[in-house]
Enzyme design. Structure first.
Site, PDB file in Angstrom:
ATOM      1  CG  HIS A  95      -3.934  50.436  -8.403  1.00 49.94           C
ATOM      2  ND1 HIS A  95      -3.057  50.929  -7.473  1.00 49.94           N
ATOM      3  CD2 HIS A  95      -4.648  49.470  -7.760  1.00 49.94           C
ATOM      4  CE1 HIS A  95      -3.214  50.287  -6.333  1.00 49.94           C
ATOM      5  NE2 HIS A  95      -4.186  49.395  -6.483  1.00 49.94           N
ATOM      6  CB  SER A 134      -5.575  49.387  -3.569  1.00 47.74           C
ATOM      7  OG  SER A 134      -4.640  48.389  -3.760  1.00 47.74           O
ATOM      8  CG  ASP A 193      -1.032  53.629  -7.535  1.00 48.55           C
ATOM      9  OD1 ASP A 193      -1.909  53.780  -8.411  1.00 48.55           O
ATOM     10  OD2 ASP A 193      -1.031  52.667  -6.753  1.00 48.55           O
TER      11      ASP A 193
END
Length: 197
Positions: free
Chosen positions: A81, A196, A112
């Protein structure tokens, strides 16, 4: 406690040089306001109506995240992402400040995860980390998160423990998009937007 602190500090010093900030840039429109004369009934002078028009584009940083280098020649692992926009350009910023353009080699929506590679005319010899065996992970084991917290504070560190194994979660981006992530490791280490990767 002092021995535990020493191990944590040593682990951070060893991993930190291989942690990168992933920078997302894109050409975005430049809008300018102007006024248009409007006189529908022929009255004296009329009036000015504010309008907006596009006046070209400019390259702008539109996002960011974290990643870690896994090979000396510049392979990087991050979250999918973080690099989901196929129209954007991506670069990495190393801990000591050097910047490199990267290309996205793979995006895995199930896990992911994304893999990037440094694009360079000359060979690079970057610091890197190696993967451990996640099957040996245990509840209560120490966890150190290093990342680009809030996409502003490079190489921020938070410490915690493994709180759960093989969790399934629904992750949302705040824009109405969500995805189910399976087999994730739960931790109580503080993770901020920008961590992230």
């Amino acid at each position: 406690p002092l021995a535990a602190d020493h191990k944590t500090i040593s682990a951070i010093k060893a991993a930190n040089p291989a942690v990168v900030s992933v920078v997302v840039t894109k050409d975005v429109p430049i809008y300018e306001q102007y006024y248009e004369s409007f006189n529908p009934f022929g009255f004296f002078g009329g009036f000015q109506v504010p309008r907006v028009r596009e006046n070209g584009t400019e390259e702008k940083e539109v996002g960011g995240g974290s990643g870690f280098i896994v090979s000396a020649d510049g392979l990087i692992v991050t979250n999918r992402h973080v690099v989901s926009d196929t129209d954007a350009r991506y670069s990495i910023l190393l801990n000591e400040g050097a910047s490199h353009q990267v290309e996205v080699l793979a995006r895995d929506t199930q896990l992911d995860i994304a893999v990037l590679r440094v694009v360079s005319e000359e060979s690079v010899n970057l610091p890197y980390v190696t993967f451990a065996d996640s099957d040996k992970l245990q509840l209560g084991q120490s966890v150190i998160a290093i990342g680009n917290a809030l996409a502003e504070f490079r190489n921020s560190v938070s410490v915690g423990v493994v709180s759960g194994l093989a969790r399934s979660i629904v992750a949302s981006d705040g824009l109405g998009n969500s995805e189910v992530l399976e087999e994730v490791i739960q931790t109580d280490a503080a993770i901020n937007p920008g961590n992230s990767g």
